[in-house]
Motif scaffolding. Structure first.
Motif, PDB file in Angstrom:
ATOM      1  N   TYR A 124     -38.915 -39.549 -56.806  1.00 59.76           N
ATOM      2  CA  TYR A 124     -38.158 -38.594 -57.342  1.00 59.76           C
ATOM      3  C   TYR A 124     -36.906 -39.032 -58.484  1.00 59.76           C
ATOM      4  O   TYR A 124     -36.749 -38.858 -59.448  1.00 59.76           O
ATOM      5  CB  TYR A 124     -37.409 -37.676 -56.226  1.00 59.76           C
ATOM      6  CG  TYR A 124     -36.730 -36.358 -57.029  1.00 59.76           C
ATOM      7  CD1 TYR A 124     -37.159 -35.382 -57.567  1.00 59.76           C
ATOM      8  CD2 TYR A 124     -35.492 -36.541 -56.829  1.00 59.76           C
ATOM      9  CE1 TYR A 124     -36.367 -34.225 -58.190  1.00 59.76           C
ATOM     10  CE2 TYR A 124     -34.647 -35.433 -57.691  1.00 59.76           C
ATOM     11  CZ  TYR A 124     -35.321 -34.272 -58.114  1.00 59.76           C
ATOM     12  OH  TYR A 124     -34.331 -33.473 -58.817  1.00 59.76           O
ATOM     13  N   PHE A 125     -36.024 -39.935 -57.803  1.00 61.98           N
ATOM     14  CA  PHE A 125     -34.667 -40.294 -58.395  1.00 61.98           C
ATOM     15  C   PHE A 125     -35.161 -41.370 -59.640  1.00 61.98           C
ATOM     16  O   PHE A 125     -34.459 -41.204 -60.776  1.00 61.98           O
ATOM     17  CB  PHE A 125     -33.697 -40.900 -57.663  1.00 61.98           C
ATOM     18  CG  PHE A 125     -33.117 -39.881 -56.974  1.00 61.98           C
ATOM     19  CD1 PHE A 125     -32.410 -38.690 -57.328  1.00 61.98           C
ATOM     20  CD2 PHE A 125     -33.593 -39.745 -55.294  1.00 61.98           C
ATOM     21  CE1 PHE A 125     -31.731 -38.018 -56.387  1.00 61.98           C
ATOM     22  CE2 PHE A 125     -32.965 -38.896 -54.555  1.00 61.98           C
ATOM     23  CZ  PHE A 125     -32.002 -37.704 -55.113  1.00 61.98           C
ATOM     24  N   LYS A 126     -36.113 -42.155 -59.584  1.00 65.30           N
ATOM     25  CA  LYS A 126     -36.201 -43.062 -60.483  1.00 65.30           C
ATOM     26  C   LYS A 126     -36.914 -42.467 -61.704  1.00 65.30           C
ATOM     27  O   LYS A 126     -36.400 -42.826 -62.779  1.00 65.30           O
ATOM     28  CB  LYS A 126     -37.021 -44.483 -60.118  1.00 65.30           C
ATOM     29  CG  LYS A 126     -36.390 -45.402 -59.186  1.00 65.30           C
ATOM     30  CD  LYS A 126     -37.049 -46.514 -58.655  1.00 65.30           C
ATOM     31  CE  LYS A 126     -36.165 -47.311 -57.678  1.00 65.30           C
ATOM     32  NZ  LYS A 126     -36.835 -48.339 -57.213  1.00 65.30           N
ATOM     33  N   PRO A 127     -37.532 -41.548 -61.598  1.00 63.80           N
ATOM     34  CA  PRO A 127     -38.047 -40.926 -62.783  1.00 63.80           C
ATOM     35  C   PRO A 127     -37.028 -40.050 -63.467  1.00 63.80           C
ATOM     36  O   PRO A 127     -36.969 -39.792 -64.718  1.00 63.80           O
ATOM     37  CB  PRO A 127     -39.380 -39.971 -62.381  1.00 63.80           C
ATOM     38  CG  PRO A 127     -39.953 -40.771 -61.036  1.00 63.80           C
ATOM     39  CD  PRO A 127     -38.671 -41.307 -60.292  1.00 63.80           C
ATOM     40  N   ARG A 128     -36.063 -39.386 -62.891  1.00 63.31           N
ATOM     41  CA  ARG A 128     -34.960 -38.559 -63.199  1.00 63.31           C
ATOM     42  C   ARG A 128     -34.398 -39.523 -64.097  1.00 63.31           C
ATOM     43  O   ARG A 128     -33.732 -39.209 -65.156  1.00 63.31           O
ATOM     44  CB  ARG A 128     -34.335 -37.941 -62.200  1.00 63.31           C
ATOM     45  CG  ARG A 128     -35.081 -36.779 -61.299  1.00 63.31           C
ATOM     46  CD  ARG A 128     -35.510 -35.770 -61.991  1.00 63.31           C
ATOM     47  NE  ARG A 128     -36.253 -35.777 -62.880  1.00 63.31           N
ATOM     48  CZ  ARG A 128     -37.530 -35.871 -62.890  1.00 63.31           C
ATOM     49  NH1 ARG A 128     -38.194 -36.211 -61.623  1.00 63.31           N
ATOM     50  NH2 ARG A 128     -38.529 -35.891 -63.923  1.00 63.31           N
ATOM     51  N   ARG A 129     -34.015 -40.796 -63.471  1.00 58.18           N
ATOM     52  CA  ARG A 129     -33.008 -41.851 -64.373  1.00 58.18           C
ATOM     53  C   ARG A 129     -33.769 -42.384 -65.436  1.00 58.18           C
ATOM     54  O   ARG A 129     -33.224 -42.512 -66.394  1.00 58.18           O
ATOM     55  CB  ARG A 129     -32.952 -43.209 -63.483  1.00 58.18           C
ATOM     56  CG  ARG A 129     -31.814 -42.631 -62.482  1.00 58.18           C
ATOM     57  CD  ARG A 129     -30.935 -43.783 -61.764  1.00 58.18           C
ATOM     58  NE  ARG A 129     -30.407 -44.892 -62.269  1.00 58.18           N
ATOM     59  CZ  ARG A 129     -29.276 -44.889 -62.458  1.00 58.18           C
ATOM     60  NH1 ARG A 129     -28.617 -43.930 -61.883  1.00 58.18           N
ATOM     61  NH2 ARG A 129     -28.665 -45.904 -63.020  1.00 58.18           N
ATOM     62  N   LEU A 130     -35.162 -42.176 -65.670  1.00 59.72           N
ATOM     63  CA  LEU A 130     -35.940 -42.601 -66.722  1.00 59.72           C
ATOM     64  C   LEU A 130     -35.664 -41.633 -67.769  1.00 59.72           C
ATOM     65  O   LEU A 130     -35.555 -42.165 -68.843  1.00 59.72           O
ATOM     66  CB  LEU A 130     -37.329 -43.053 -66.390  1.00 59.72           C
ATOM     67  CG  LEU A 130     -37.696 -44.429 -65.805  1.00 59.72           C
ATOM     68  CD1 LEU A 130     -39.158 -44.392 -65.391  1.00 59.72           C
ATOM     69  CD2 LEU A 130     -37.031 -45.697 -66.333  1.00 59.72           C
ATOM     70  N   LEU A 153     -24.780 -48.004 -65.949  1.00 58.39           N
ATOM     71  CA  LEU A 153     -23.768 -47.576 -65.394  1.00 58.39           C
ATOM     72  C   LEU A 153     -23.343 -46.224 -65.931  1.00 58.39           C
ATOM     73  O   LEU A 153     -22.684 -45.426 -65.284  1.00 58.39           O
ATOM     74  CB  LEU A 153     -22.462 -48.539 -66.072  1.00 58.39           C
ATOM     75  CG  LEU A 153     -21.098 -48.341 -65.635  1.00 58.39           C
ATOM     76  CD1 LEU A 153     -21.007 -48.136 -64.025  1.00 58.39           C
ATOM     77  CD2 LEU A 153     -20.093 -49.390 -65.936  1.00 58.39           C
ATOM     78  N   VAL A 154     -23.541 -45.873 -67.493  1.00 57.72           N
ATOM     79  CA  VAL A 154     -23.387 -44.517 -68.124  1.00 57.72           C
ATOM     80  C   VAL A 154     -24.116 -43.671 -66.924  1.00 57.72           C
ATOM     81  O   VAL A 154     -23.657 -42.592 -66.804  1.00 57.72           O
ATOM     82  CB  VAL A 154     -23.505 -44.573 -69.476  1.00 57.72           C
ATOM     83  CG1 VAL A 154     -23.659 -43.108 -69.830  1.00 57.72           C
ATOM     84  CG2 VAL A 154     -22.863 -45.513 -69.982  1.00 57.72           C
ATOM     85  N   MET A 155     -25.289 -43.924 -66.653  1.00 54.72           N
ATOM     86  CA  MET A 155     -26.001 -42.642 -65.769  1.00 54.72           C
ATOM     87  C   MET A 155     -25.120 -42.464 -64.295  1.00 54.72           C
ATOM     88  O   MET A 155     -25.162 -41.521 -64.217  1.00 54.72           O
ATOM     89  CB  MET A 155     -27.522 -43.343 -65.695  1.00 54.72           C
ATOM     90  CG  MET A 155     -28.300 -43.300 -67.068  1.00 54.72           C
ATOM     91  SD  MET A 155     -29.991 -43.408 -66.604  1.00 54.72           S
ATOM     92  CE  MET A 155     -30.250 -44.860 -66.064  1.00 54.72           C
ATOM     93  N   ASP A 156     -24.756 -43.656 -63.816  1.00 55.04           N
ATOM     94  CA  ASP A 156     -24.121 -43.299 -62.482  1.00 55.04           C
ATOM     95  C   ASP A 156     -22.797 -42.521 -62.855  1.00 55.04           C
ATOM     96  O   ASP A 156     -22.350 -41.838 -62.148  1.00 55.04           O
ATOM     97  CB  ASP A 156     -23.765 -44.839 -62.166  1.00 55.04           C
ATOM     98  CG  ASP A 156     -24.779 -45.507 -61.364  1.00 55.04           C
ATOM     99  OD1 ASP A 156     -25.671 -45.106 -61.114  1.00 55.04           O
ATOM    100  OD2 ASP A 156     -24.606 -46.899 -61.293  1.00 55.04           O
ATOM    101  N   LEU A 157     -22.357 -42.886 -64.224  1.00 62.06           N
ATOM    102  CA  LEU A 157     -20.954 -42.060 -64.460  1.00 62.06           C
ATOM    103  C   LEU A 157     -21.292 -40.651 -64.744  1.00 62.06           C
ATOM    104  O   LEU A 157     -20.371 -39.826 -64.133  1.00 62.06           O
ATOM    105  CB  LEU A 157     -20.273 -42.619 -65.611  1.00 62.06           C
ATOM    106  CG  LEU A 157     -19.415 -43.878 -65.498  1.00 62.06           C
ATOM    107  CD1 LEU A 157     -19.040 -44.488 -66.835  1.00 62.06           C
ATOM    108  CD2 LEU A 157     -18.455 -44.054 -64.654  1.00 62.06           C
TER     109      LEU A 157
END
Length: 192
Positions: A124-130, A153-157
Motif C-alpha cells: 500500500y504505502f510504497k506504491p502511494r509514495r511512487l 524528504l519532501v514526501m515525508d514533509l
C-alpha cells in the motif's frame, strides 16, 4: 462446444477472493478477517487462497490496494503544487472514509505483527509514495522544483502532517488544512 482453458477461471476466482476479503474487511475489521472466512465467502478452498497469497495480511492488502487504486488516480494539471494538493486531498478523503479507516486498524495490528507491517508498506504505502515521487519528478522536469531536491524528504514533509493528524491528534483534516500545508511545504523547499 470448445472448452475454455485456464486463465479466465483463475482470474475470476482470484477476483472473487479479493472481493470477499475486501467485503469482510469493511464489515468486520482486519482483526476479525480469517482465511477461512475469505474462503467461505469466495466459495473456494483455503488452499486456493494460499496458492496466490502467503497469509491473511497479503490477501487483505491486495484487496484493499485494488480498491485504493481506483480512488487515488495520479493527477496531472501541469502544476506540481496543484497536483500534490489534489493527491493529498484524494488520499485524505479516502483515509477518512470507512474503507480508509481500515488503514488505522492495519497500522495498529502491524505494530505487533512484523509480517503485516511489511505487507502494508510494500503493497500500500510504497506504491502511494511512487505516485507522489512521480508528481514531484514531473515538477523537477518542468523546472518548478530544484533538480537536486530531496524527494524522499519532501514526501515525508507532505504526508507526515496528514498521518499525524489522522492517527495521533485527531485534529481536523479539511481542504483548508491541506491547501495551507502544501503551500507551506513548497514555500519552504523553494527557499532551499
Amino acid at each position: 462446444m470448445e472448452k475454455k482453458l485456464g486463465r479466465p477461471r483463475s482470474e475470476k476466482t482470484k477476483n472473487a477472493i479479493l472481493s470477499a476479503a475486501y467485503d469482510l474487511l469493511l464489515e468486520n475489521g482486519f482483526g476479525a478477517v480469517t482465511i477461512e472466512k475469505i474462503a467461505e465467502r469466495a466459495e473456494v478452498s483455503k488452499a486456493t487462497i494460499y496458492k496466490w497469497w502467503p497469509n491473511k495480511a497479503a490477501v487483505v492488502m491486495d484487496a484493499f490496494f485494488d480498491a485504493a487504486v481506483v480512488r487515488l488516480p495520479v493527477p496531472d494539471t501541469g502544476s506540481v503544487i496543484s497536483d500534490m494538493i489534489i493527491q493529498v486531498k484524494n488520499l485524505a478523503k479516502f483515509l477518512l472514509s470507512r474503507e480508509g479507516k481500515v488503514i488505522n486498524e492495519i497500522i495498529a495490528e502491524g505494530q505487533s505483527d512484523q509480517k503485516l507491517a511489511e505487507t502494508y508498506r510494500t503493497v500500500y504505502f510504497k506504491p502511494r509514495r511512487l505516485d507522489s515521487r512521480y508528481i514531484l519528478e514531473r515538477g523537477i522536469l518542468r523546472g518548478e522544483l530544484n533538480k537536486d531536491l530531496n524527494i524522499e524528504l519532501v514526501m515525508d514533509l507532505i504526508f507526515g502532517p496528514l498521518f499525524y493528524r489522522i492517527l495521533i491528534t485527531g485534529d481536523v483534516v479539511d481542504n483548508e488544512f491541506i491547501d495551507n500545508m502544501i503551500n507551506y511545504v513548497f514555500k519552504g523547499i523553494n527557499r532551499i
